[in-house]
Write a protein that holds these residues in place. Structure first.
Motif, short mmCIF file in Angstrom:
data_model
loop_
_atom_site.label_atom_id
_atom_site.label_comp_id
_atom_site.label_asym_id
_atom_site.label_seq_id
_atom_site.Cartn_x
_atom_site.Cartn_y
_atom_site.Cartn_z
N PRO A 269 0.75 -1.42 -0.03
CA PRO A 269 0.11 0.05 0.11
C PRO A 269 0.89 1.24 -0.13
O PRO A 269 1.79 1.24 0.89
CB PRO A 269 -0.79 -0.14 1.32
CG PRO A 269 -0.61 -1.41 1.71
CD PRO A 269 0.54 -2.07 1.28
N ARG A 348 -2.81 4.29 -1.63
CA ARG A 348 -3.91 3.91 -0.82
C ARG A 348 -4.67 4.92 -0.13
O ARG A 348 -5.74 5.10 0.24
CB ARG A 348 -3.51 2.94 0.19
CG ARG A 348 -4.26 2.23 1.16
CD ARG A 348 -5.22 1.35 0.31
NE ARG A 348 -6.20 0.59 1.41
CZ ARG A 348 -6.82 -0.50 1.20
NH1 ARG A 348 -6.91 -1.15 0.07
NH2 ARG A 348 -7.77 -1.02 2.24
N THR A 349 -3.85 5.86 0.18
CA THR A 349 -4.14 7.36 0.93
C THR A 349 -3.23 8.14 0.61
O THR A 349 -2.16 8.06 0.82
CB THR A 349 -4.50 7.09 2.64
OG1 THR A 349 -5.09 8.25 2.92
CG2 THR A 349 -3.20 6.61 3.27
N THR A 372 -9.05 8.73 -4.41
CA THR A 372 -8.29 8.31 -3.16
C THR A 372 -8.79 9.06 -1.56
O THR A 372 -8.59 10.30 -1.71
CB THR A 372 -6.77 8.59 -3.52
OG1 THR A 372 -6.49 7.90 -4.88
CG2 THR A 372 -6.00 8.05 -2.21
N PRO A 373 -9.03 8.12 -0.90
CA PRO A 373 -9.32 8.57 0.47
C PRO A 373 -8.01 9.60 0.84
O PRO A 373 -6.86 9.14 0.65
CB PRO A 373 -9.41 7.48 1.44
CG PRO A 373 -10.07 6.48 0.33
CD PRO A 373 -9.11 6.87 -1.10
N LEU A 412 -7.16 2.73 7.34
CA LEU A 412 -7.37 2.80 5.78
C LEU A 412 -6.50 1.71 5.18
O LEU A 412 -7.05 1.09 4.11
CB LEU A 412 -6.93 4.10 5.39
CG LEU A 412 -8.07 5.19 5.44
CD1 LEU A 412 -7.48 6.55 4.69
CD2 LEU A 412 -9.10 5.04 4.50
N VAL A 413 -5.49 1.36 5.70
CA VAL A 413 -4.58 0.26 5.10
C VAL A 413 -5.14 -1.18 5.20
O VAL A 413 -5.32 -1.95 4.37
CB VAL A 413 -3.27 0.32 5.78
CG1 VAL A 413 -2.34 -0.92 5.18
CG2 VAL A 413 -2.66 1.46 4.83
N ASN A 416 -10.80 -2.69 4.09
CA ASN A 416 -11.26 -2.49 2.67
C ASN A 416 -12.74 -1.96 2.70
O ASN A 416 -12.86 -1.05 1.83
CB ASN A 416 -11.00 -3.78 2.17
CG ASN A 416 -9.82 -4.35 1.76
OD1 ASN A 416 -8.68 -3.73 1.83
ND2 ASN A 416 -9.37 -5.63 1.93
N HIS A 419 -12.24 1.68 3.33
CA HIS A 419 -11.31 2.37 2.31
C HIS A 419 -12.58 2.53 1.17
O HIS A 419 -12.64 3.67 0.37
CB HIS A 419 -10.33 1.55 1.80
CG HIS A 419 -9.57 2.18 0.82
ND1 HIS A 419 -9.68 1.93 -0.61
CD2 HIS A 419 -8.31 3.11 0.98
CE1 HIS A 419 -8.80 2.85 -1.22
NE2 HIS A 419 -7.98 3.36 -0.27
N GLU A 420 -13.20 1.36 0.78
CA GLU A 420 -14.07 1.52 -0.37
C GLU A 420 -15.16 2.44 -0.09
O GLU A 420 -15.71 3.29 -1.18
CB GLU A 420 -14.84 0.13 -0.58
CG GLU A 420 -13.78 -0.91 -1.10
CD GLU A 420 -14.44 -2.23 -1.35
OE1 GLU A 420 -15.58 -2.32 -0.94
OE2 GLU A 420 -13.68 -3.16 -1.53
N ALA A 423 -13.62 5.94 -0.72
CA ALA A 423 -13.14 6.15 -2.12
C ALA A 423 -14.33 6.51 -3.01
O ALA A 423 -14.41 7.43 -3.79
CB ALA A 423 -12.66 4.91 -2.52
#
Length: 451
Positions: A269, A348-349, A372-373, A412-413, A416, A419-420, A423
């Motif tokens: 990530p 990833r962020t 991207t967050p 965030l890592v 999922n 994160h989705e 995003a």
């Protein structure tokens, strides 16, 4: 009491609007980006636009080719000898002889260069820019020749030049003060005992302008009122704008990043910071947070990219910290717009760990525009830009708290689902801060509509 709309009897309200921007050039580019985008947007809408550069000016085109460009003054004009014309010629000659990359390198690496430059300009501003009668007279004459009706200085202190030239120009063009960085150069005014005088001058510029000043966020507006001494009626919040197009295809973005950074590992990530690498940006906090993740058994790859405006000392210190922490980040100074977008897309962020009540934060919004967050501190205007219209595109961490930042990174890592969700929301949040929306808000503030 400052009027909220132009006086119908003023010259600027009777003619078709002609906009004049005063733009700061050189290594300090954050505020410049906002106003270059606004100038180009106004041209796109059919307005006539002119631009005057202060300190430095780009060698390559950043403005629409339909915008006429002029010099206001170069970095050397207020070097301290008092021979304004001769000193100014040195700076303009350096623009012709040396590329912008070299000039920025000199500003960033020569010990004390930026401090001496900012200190000398601040002394001149606090004494009164009208003392440089030749420049003010020349500027007023150019305003008359171009027919500018609305002046938009890009930095607060440049509004003082607009004020004095307005008083001499026959058309009496109005100006609006935009606050987007006074606290940075106030740090140079403080040690020489001019901070209070600087704030007094900025308040005078607002009091004599045609509209309430513009702040780039509500939180920044409150800070300005508190520190400068303005009334709530004297400040309006208008956020900057960012391009919001289709995100780069992921495969293409990975290809571009791998080409720029041979050690890029797409299996890890990617956590990215992109912006000025100066002390107030808190990059050391991010380095510690990444090390804390490693201690928790979570491996990431870190990218730290961007120039510095105030010398390389902090960059070198962060390099030493990274070495001691056994972190090997992907490093770069300037990156192209294409690489910038690619980094945002594959990350990833994107983290912006600023420590100084950041007024806004175009980088996090640009990252959200790529889907991207982001992670930002819970202090200042930057804390409010992750949500808009019921959508959320990122997380906040407790400012100055590297443990809190590490926890948000871990969320965030490893999560999922979270994160989705972020995003999906990030694109909607970015659309709220589009360049088109910024243009509409500025025109409404000036009492203007579509041509």
């Amino acid at each position: 009491m400052i009027p909220t709309s132009p006086d119908p009897s003023s010259p600027s309200s009777k003619a078709k609007p002609v906009f004049g921007f005063i733009l700061v050039g050189g290594a300090v580019v954050g505020a410049q980006v906002r106003d270059v985008r606004l100038a180009n947007e106004l041209v796109r809408r059919g307005y006539e636009v002119h631009a005057w550069w202060a300190f430095d000016r780009p060698n390559n085109a950043v403005l629409d080719r339909r915008i006429t460009q002029h010099w206001l003054f170069s970095w050397s004009r207020y070097a301290g000898l008092g021979w304004y014309g001769v000193e100014d010629a040195v700076g303009r000659l350096s623009h012709r002889l040396f590329p912008a990359k070299f000039r920025d390198w000199v500003a960033q690496t020569c010990p004390g260069f930026m401090e001496r430059q900012m200190t000398s300009v601040l002394r001149h501003v606090c004494r009164g820019v009208e003392r440089d009668r030749g420049l003010i007279t020349s500027f007023a004459r150019e305003l008359e020749q171009t027919g500018v009706t609305h002046l938009l200085p890009n930095l607060e202190m440049l509004a003082l030049f607009a004020k004095e030239a307005r008083d001499l120009a026959s058309g009496k063009p109005r100006y609006v003060v935009t606050f987007q960085g006074y606290e940075i150069y106030a740090n140079f005014a403080r040690p020489i005992g001019l901070e209070a005088r600087l704030y007094q001058k900025l308040a005078e510029a607002v009091a004599h302008s045609g509209w309430p000043a513009v702040a780039v966020s509500d939180a920044y507006s409150e800070r300005i009122q508190r520190e400068i001494g303005l009334k709530p009626s004297q400040v309006a919040s208008i956020p900057p704008g960012v391009p919001v197009g289709e995100p780069l295809p992921l495969d293409r973005a990975r290809e571009l990043v791998a080409r720029q950074f041979p050690s890029y590992n797409p299996a890890l990530p990617l956590v990215t910071y992109l912006g000025r690498r100066d002390a107030e940006k808190g990059l050391d906090l991010l380095l510690y947070a990444v090390r804390l993740l490693e201690e928790r058994g979570i491996s990431v790859q870190l990218a730290l990219c961007g120039p510095t405006a105030f010398g390389k000392n902090y960059v070198h210190a962060c390099g030493q910290i990274a070495e001691h922490l056994r972190i090997k980040p992907l490093l770069s100074d300037y990156v192209s717009d294409e690489i910038r977008s690619a980094l945002f897309r594959v990350s990833r962020t994107v983290v912006y760990p600023s420590i100084h009540q950041e007024p806004f934060g175009m980088v996090p919004v640009e990252a959200m525009a790529q889907g991207t967050p982001v992670i930002v501190p819970n202090l200042g205007g930057i804390s409010k830009l992750i949500e808009a219209g019921g959508h959320r595109g990122g997380l906040t961490f407790a400012c100055w708290d590297t443990g809190s930042l590490a926890t948000k990174l871990e969320n965030l890592v490893t999560d999922n689902t979270l994160h989705e969700e972020l995003a999906r929301g990030s694109r909607k949040v970015a659309e709220h801060f589009s360049i088109e929306n910024m243009g509409t808000r500025v025109l409404a503030h000036l009492g203007l509509g579509p041509l």
